[in-house]
Motif scaffolding. Structure first.
Motif, PDB file in Angstrom:
ATOM      1  N   LEU A  43     -13.200  -4.800   0.886  1.00  0.00           N
ATOM      2  CA  LEU A  43     -12.119  -5.412   1.638  1.00  0.00           C
ATOM      3  C   LEU A  43     -12.707  -6.616   2.361  1.00  0.00           C
TER       4      LEU A  43
ATOM      5  N   VAL B   9       0.877  -1.167   0.000  1.00  0.00           N
ATOM      6  CA  VAL B   9       0.000   0.000   0.000  1.00  0.00           C
ATOM      7  C   VAL B   9       0.915   1.218   0.000  1.00  0.00           C
TER       8      VAL B   9
ATOM      9  N   SER C 231      -3.872  -8.406   2.901  1.00  0.00           N
ATOM     10  CA  SER C 231      -5.275  -8.021   2.761  1.00  0.00           C
ATOM     11  C   SER C 231      -5.863  -8.744   1.567  1.00  0.00           C
TER      12      SER C 231
ATOM     13  N   GLY D  45      -2.244   5.765   0.668  1.00  0.00           N
ATOM     14  CA  GLY D  45      -3.175   4.960  -0.116  1.00  0.00           C
ATOM     15  C   GLY D  45      -3.977   4.005   0.744  1.00  0.00           C
ATOM     16  N   THR D  46      -4.872   3.285   0.098  1.00  0.00           N
ATOM     17  CA  THR D  46      -5.708   2.299   0.788  1.00  0.00           C
ATOM     18  C   THR D  46      -5.409   0.905   0.237  1.00  0.00           C
ATOM     19  N   THR D  47      -5.864  -0.100   0.954  1.00  0.00           N
ATOM     20  CA  THR D  47      -5.691  -1.467   0.468  1.00  0.00           C
ATOM     21  C   THR D  47      -6.454  -1.684  -0.834  1.00  0.00           C
ATOM     22  N   GLU D  48      -7.605  -1.034  -0.964  1.00  0.00           N
ATOM     23  CA  GLU D  48      -8.391  -1.169  -2.190  1.00  0.00           C
ATOM     24  C   GLU D  48      -7.650  -0.559  -3.381  1.00  0.00           C
ATOM     25  N   GLN D  49      -7.020   0.610  -3.192  1.00  0.00           N
ATOM     26  CA  GLN D  49      -6.238   1.225  -4.262  1.00  0.00           C
ATOM     27  C   GLN D  49      -5.056   0.341  -4.646  1.00  0.00           C
TER      28      GLN D  49
ATOM     29  N   THR E 283      -9.050  -8.330  -1.139  1.00  0.00           N
ATOM     30  CA  THR E 283     -10.067  -7.416  -1.630  1.00  0.00           C
ATOM     31  C   THR E 283     -10.800  -8.066  -2.785  1.00  0.00           C
TER      32      THR E 283
END
Length: 113
Positions: free
Chosen positions: A46, A19, A60, A23-27, A62
């Motif tokens: 997530l 990450v 993570s 930023g985010t885990t989704e990004q 997603t």
């Protein structure tokens, strides 16, 4: 994907990466899927996180949907080949928390793992 270089016992994995700061885990999931597999995806949710017992890294999971592209090895330094997992078998590749979340949110159906 099958890794070009194994790490510990890790030979196959979903697209993965760090990450970025802010930023985010989704990004990260969206970026890494494009970089590794050449697919433009949209992060849906997530599913969960865990610390990998062998590497000590926070991992993570997603759930994503494919917007465009055709899967191919886009990062030959990390990826040896794209390996598809049938939707019904994805649950076997997820940590317990992520699998439970995917079932509860109906992303996976019991009996199709």
């Amino acid at each position: 994907m099958r890794r070009a270089v194994e790490e510990a016992d890790l030979r196959r994995q979903f697209p993965a990466g760090r990450v970025e700061r802010g930023g985010t885990t989704e990004q990260a999931a969206v970026r890494e899927t494009l970089e590794k597999d050449g697919l433009t995806v949209q992060a849906l949710q997530l599913l969960g996180e865990r610390v990998d017992p062998k590497t000590g890294r926070l991992m993570s999971s997603t759930s994503c949907s494919v917007d465009s592209g055709e899967a191919h090895v886009a990062d030959e330094e990390e990826c040896a080949e794209d390996v598809w997992v049938a939707h019904g078998r994805v649950g076997r590749r997820l940590c317990d928390e992520c699998r439970a979340r995917a079932f509860s949110d109906r992303l996976l159906r019991p009996g199709r793992m």
